[in-house]
Motif scaffolding. Structure first.
Motif, PDB file in Angstrom:
ATOM      1  N   GLY A   1       0.717  -1.104   0.087  1.00 29.30           N
ATOM      2  CA  GLY A   1      -0.062  -0.160   0.029  1.00 29.30           C
ATOM      3  C   GLY A   1       0.753   1.158   0.470  1.00 29.30           C
TER       4      GLY A   1
ATOM      5  N   TYR B   1      -3.606  -1.325  -0.307  1.00 26.45           N
ATOM      6  CA  TYR B   1      -4.482   0.170   0.853  1.00 26.45           C
ATOM      7  C   TYR B   1      -4.204   0.736   0.433  1.00 26.45           C
ATOM      8  CZ  TYR B   1      -2.127  -0.950   4.728  1.00 26.45           C
ATOM      9  OH  TYR B   1      -1.214  -1.073   5.800  1.00 26.45           O
ATOM     10  N   HIS B   2      -4.131   2.074   1.675  1.00 27.59           N
ATOM     11  CA  HIS B   2      -3.879   3.504   1.672  1.00 27.59           C
ATOM     12  C   HIS B   2      -3.509   3.053   3.575  1.00 27.59           C
ATOM     13  CE1 HIS B   2      -4.358   5.723  -1.436  1.00 27.59           C
ATOM     14  NE2 HIS B   2      -6.069   5.222  -1.809  1.00 27.59           N
TER      15      HIS B   2
ATOM     16  N   SER C   1      -5.775   4.944   6.269  1.00 26.05           N
ATOM     17  CA  SER C   1      -7.493   4.026   5.938  1.00 26.05           C
ATOM     18  C   SER C   1      -7.418   3.326   7.516  1.00 26.05           C
ATOM     19  CB  SER C   1      -8.051   3.966   5.174  1.00 26.05           C
ATOM     20  OG  SER C   1      -7.103   2.926   4.349  1.00 26.05           O
TER      21      SER C   1
ATOM     22  N   ALA D   1      -8.252   0.227  -3.278  1.00 26.15           N
ATOM     23  CA  ALA D   1      -7.925   0.261  -2.253  1.00 26.15           C
ATOM     24  C   ALA D   1      -9.256   0.290  -0.952  1.00 26.15           C
ATOM     25  CB  ALA D   1      -8.015   2.556  -2.129  1.00 26.15           C
ATOM     26  N   ASP D   2     -10.780   0.769  -1.384  1.00 22.10           N
ATOM     27  CA  ASP D   2     -11.464   0.863  -0.214  1.00 22.10           C
ATOM     28  C   ASP D   2     -11.651  -1.133   0.096  1.00 22.10           C
ATOM     29  OD1 ASP D   2     -11.804   2.928  -0.373  1.00 22.10           O
ATOM     30  OD2 ASP D   2     -13.974   3.287  -0.854  1.00 22.10           O
ATOM     31  N   ARG D   3     -11.615  -1.635  -1.034  1.00 23.49           N
ATOM     32  CA  ARG D   3     -11.731  -3.560  -0.517  1.00 23.49           C
ATOM     33  C   ARG D   3     -10.595  -3.260  -0.358  1.00 23.49           C
ATOM     34  NH1 ARG D   3     -12.247  -7.021  -5.222  1.00 23.49           N
ATOM     35  NH2 ARG D   3     -12.347  -4.913  -6.932  1.00 23.49           N
ATOM     36  N   GLY D   4      -9.434  -3.063  -0.203  1.00 25.91           N
ATOM     37  CA  GLY D   4      -8.195  -3.768   0.196  1.00 25.91           C
ATOM     38  C   GLY D   4      -8.106  -3.217   1.902  1.00 25.91           C
ATOM     39  N   ALA D   5      -8.591  -1.909   2.414  1.00 22.73           N
ATOM     40  CA  ALA D   5      -8.654  -1.978   2.928  1.00 22.73           C
ATOM     41  C   ALA D   5      -9.338  -2.788   4.001  1.00 22.73           C
ATOM     42  CB  ALA D   5      -9.183  -0.207   3.341  1.00 22.73           C
TER      43      ALA D   5
END
Ligand code: TRP
Length: 365
Positions: free
Chosen positions: A64, A104-105, A108, A340-344
C-alpha cells in the motif's frame, strides 16, 4: 470499470523469493510523487513477482501507500491525494493483483496510528537519534544529534518518530517478511528491536521478528549524475525516468544519459564506470538476470549507443502496456478508490483482531 489488460503472472519466476506457507509479506511505498524506474525496480516489480508466484499461494501479501509517512514531507492536500491514487494505479498497472494481494492506504486503518503510539512509548530517544534517515532528510550530518538546539528546532517530531510508525505498520499485521531497499535496513533492525521490547515487556511472544527481504536489484542511480540515487526531486529531470513516460521521452532521456569515454568492450565497474554500470544494472533488473550474466549477454557490444538503445527498447517494452493501464485508471479514479477501499476492508479485519490482542496484553481492554 473492468481493467482487462493488466498482465497477470500466474507462472513462477525462478529467482523470485519463496516464502514458507503462512507467511505475511508486507511493504508500503511513500506516495510523494510519480513512480520512477528506481521505485519500480527496487519495489513494485519485486512485489509483483513474489505475490503472483504460484509457489507463494499459501502466503499473504499486503502492499500500500505510506500516506501517513508522506505527511512528513508533503503538505499540499491536493498533491497528496493525487499521489496516493497515482501510487495505487502504478501498483495495479505493474501487475499486482488486487484479488491476491491487499492493496490499500495506510491512513485508512486507524490502528496504524494507534499501535504507533503504543510502540513510541517503548522506544528510546537514543535509538531514534541513531537512525540516519531523518538526518539526511533534515540535511544534517550523520554524526549530528537530535539533542542540539539548532537541530531540535528544525526537526519535526514526526520525522524522528517516522521509523516507529513504520514498525507499527509491519507489526500490526504480524508480518514475517518485509521486502525493502537496503536504505531501509536500519529501520527494519529497529522494528525488530521494538518487537522484542514489546514481547519482553508484556511477557509474550506476540510479535514475530520480521525478516528484511532486500531486493536483488542494486540501487538505480540518476541517469545524469551516477553518484546520486534516481530521485523525483533531482533538479535535472533528465536523470529521473518515470514509468509513465512515452517511448519518445524514454529514448530522449537515455540518449542524454551520462556514460564515459572508455571505448570498446562494456564492463561493470561502478567505481570506474558508474554511468555504464548503472545502465547494466537497469538491464539486469528488467531481464531479471544477474549482473554477471547480463555482462556476458552484452559482450558483443562495442559502443555506448548500443547499450543505450537496448536499455531504451527494454524500458519501452516493459512499460508499454503498463502505461495504457495506468492512463486508463487515472482517467476514472473511482476504480482506484474502489480497489483501495476493498483492500482497506480486508486489512481492517486483520488489524482489528491484532489490535484487540495488543490492548489485552497491555491492559487497555
Ligand atoms: N519508509 C519506507 C520507505 O521510505 C516506506 C514504508 C513505510 C515502509 N512503512 C513501511 C516500508 C513498512 C516497509 C514496511 O521506503
Amino acid at each position: 470499470m473492468m481493467i482487462r489488460s493488466v498482465r497477470t503472472y500466474s507462472s513462477s519466476i525462478s529467482n523470485a523469493a519463496v516464502f514458507p506457507s503462512g507467511s505475511t509479506v508486507f511493504s508500503l511505498i511513500q506516495p510523494t510523487g510519480k513512480i520512477h524506474l528506481g521505485n519500480y525496480l527496487g519495489a513494485l516489480s519485486n512485489w509483483r513477482d513474489i505475490s503472483n508466484d504460484e509457489r507463494n499461494s499459501e502466503s499473504r501479501f499486503i502492499f500500500g501507500t505510506a500516506d501517513l509517512h508522506a505527511l512528513t514531507s508533503v503538505t499540499d492536500p491536493a498533491k497528496l491525494k493525487n499521489s496516493r491514487r497515482e501510487a495505487i494505479a502504478s501498483l495495479i498497472a505493474a501487475g499486482i493483483d488486487p484479488e491476491r494481494s491487499i492493496i490499500y492506504h495506510q491512513s485508512s486503518i486507524a490502528e496504524h496510528s494507534q499501535l504507533s503510539w503504543i510502540l513510541t512509548c517503548l522506544t528510546s530517544m537514543g535509538a531514534l537519534n541513531r537512525m540516519t534517515q531523518w538526518k539526511s532528510k533534515a540535511k544534517v550530518e550523520e554524526t549530528d544529534s537530535i539533542f542540539g538546539d539548532e537541530i531540535l528546532g528544525k526537526t519535526k517530531a514526526g520525522v524522528l518518530c517516522y521509523p516507529v510508525l513504520q514498525a507499527a505498520d509491519i507489526l500490526l499485521y504480524k508480518s514475517t517478511h518485509v521486502p525493502v531497499g537496503d536504505d531501509q535496513a536500519q529501520h527494519l533492525e529497529l522494528c525488530r528491536n521494538i518487537a522484542s521490547i514489546f514481547n519482553s515487556t508484556y511477557k509474550s511472544n506476540f510479535f514475530p521478528m520480521p525478516k528484511s527481504l532486500f531486493t536483488a536489484n542494486k540501487k538505480i542511480m540518476s541517469l545524469r549524475s551516477s553518484e546520486k540515487k534516481m530521485s523525483k526531486s533531482d533538479v535535472d529531470q533528465n536523470g529521473c525516468l518515470y514509468i509513465t513516460e512515452s517511448p519518445d521521452q524514454i529514448a530522449k532521456k537515455l540518449r542524454k544519459a551520462t556514460t564515459d569515454s572508455i571505448q570498446g568492450r562494456l564492463y561493470f565497474d561502478p567505481e570506474e564506470r558508474p554511468g555504464v554500470s548503472n545502465l547494466i544494472n537497469i538491464v539486469s533488473g528488467l531481464t531479471r538476470k544477474s549482473v554477471e550474466d547480463t555482462v556476458k549477454d552484452l559482450e558483443y557490444m562495442r559502443s555506448h549507443k548500443q547499450l543505450k538503445d537496448l536499455v531504451t527498447d527494454l524500458i519501452v517494452e516493459e512499460f508499454k502496456d503498463q502505461r495504457l493501464v495506468y492512463e486508463e485508471l487515472m482517467k476514472d479514479v473511482s476504480y482506484i478508490d474502489q480497489i483501495a477501499d476493498r483492500g482497506a476492508e480486508k486489512a481492517k479485519k486483520i488489524a482489528s483482531v491484532n489490535m484487540r490482542a495488543v490492548e489485552k496484553l497491555i491492559g487497555l481492554d
